[in-house]
Design an enzyme around this catalytic site. Structure first.
Site, short mmCIF file in Angstrom:
data_model
loop_
_atom_site.label_atom_id
_atom_site.label_comp_id
_atom_site.label_asym_id
_atom_site.label_seq_id
_atom_site.Cartn_x
_atom_site.Cartn_y
_atom_site.Cartn_z
N LYS A 56 124.22 -0.31 -4.85
CA LYS A 56 123.67 0.97 -4.40
C LYS A 56 123.41 1.89 -5.58
O LYS A 56 122.36 2.54 -5.66
CB LYS A 56 124.63 1.65 -3.42
CG LYS A 56 124.73 1.00 -2.07
CD LYS A 56 125.76 1.71 -1.21
CE LYS A 56 125.97 1.04 0.12
NZ LYS A 56 127.00 1.71 0.94
N ALA A 73 129.70 4.25 -2.65
CA ALA A 73 130.86 3.55 -2.08
C ALA A 73 130.38 2.63 -0.97
O ALA A 73 129.35 2.88 -0.34
CB ALA A 73 131.88 4.55 -1.55
N ASP A 74 131.15 1.59 -0.76
CA ASP A 74 130.89 0.71 0.37
C ASP A 74 132.23 0.22 0.92
O ASP A 74 133.11 -0.19 0.16
CB ASP A 74 130.03 -0.49 -0.02
CG ASP A 74 129.45 -1.15 1.22
OD1 ASP A 74 128.39 -0.69 1.67
OD2 ASP A 74 130.09 -2.08 1.75
N THR A 75 132.37 0.29 2.23
CA THR A 75 133.61 -0.11 2.90
C THR A 75 133.34 -1.33 3.75
O THR A 75 132.36 -1.37 4.50
CB THR A 75 134.14 1.04 3.77
OG1 THR A 75 134.39 2.17 2.94
CG2 THR A 75 135.43 0.65 4.49
N GLY A 110 134.84 -0.29 -2.10
CA GLY A 110 134.41 -0.35 -3.49
C GLY A 110 133.72 0.96 -3.84
O GLY A 110 133.02 1.54 -3.00
#
Length: 190
Positions: A56, A73-75, A110
């Site tokens: 991203k 961020a990525d969950t 992350g």
């Protein structure tokens, strides 16, 4: 802390991430680009969250000014070795929540911090323990809260989190989508 020496940009539509950054006292603006969240199939779970956060951020690199720092961020929610993404519809959300019911799972977030001359990627993991959920509880939650924008089909801060989560091991805020304690530590040295 004084974070005014840089201009922070949150690259996320998540109201939860905006709330957490606001509560941290970090001045920021929001910029969002449409980014596909595909990842190589051979990545480990923690690597998936970090890969997606860095992926991203890479879409913003060319637009960054010298004083700007992008935060992405990525969950992901993992049950056994399966990643539970955002559900497409009511049926998929029902399947996910039925599988999570009465079990524990991991939530990985992350995060990537990116400036013109530096990049840091890290993650945090939290184990979430759900009690047994009834079909009526699952249907009520999906119908009332429409968790189609949430990995694993639930938000820890929503009704289902309040009545369904028995305990967590790790950061609650990580489950909400941003490991704020780690982010703070990384921002101090970025």
């Amino acid at each position: 802390m004084n974070f005014t020496n840089k201009k922070y940009i949150l690259a996320s539509n998540s109201p939860r991430r905006r709330e957490l950054l606001t509560n941290l006292g970090l001045p920021f603006e929001v910029r969002v680009k449409e980014v596909h969240e595909d990842f190589p199939a051979d990545l480990a779970r923690a690597e998936v969250a970090e890969y997606l956060a860095a992926h991203k951020a890479s879409f913003y690199r060319e637009d960054l000014q010298p004083e700007e720092v992008i935060i992405t961020a990525d969950t992901i929610v993992c049950l056994d070795d399966k990643i539970l993404n955002k559900p497409y519809d009511h049926a998929e959300a029902t399947r996910m929540l039925t599988h999570l019911s009465g079990r524990s799972h991991e939530v990985y977030t992350g995060v990537c911090l990116l400036s013109q001359d530096k990049s840091v990627v890290f993650h945090d993991v939290t184990t979430v323990h759900f009690r047994e959920l009834t079909r009526d509880e699952i249907d009520f939650y999906i119908n009332e809260y429409k968790p189609f924008d949430k990995a694993g089909s639930y938000g820890a801060q929503d009704w289902l989190g309040l009545v369904g989560i028995e305990r967590i091991e790790g950061s609650y805020f990580n489950v909400m989508g941003l490991p704020v304690h780690r982010l703070y530590e990384e921002l101090l040295v970025f």
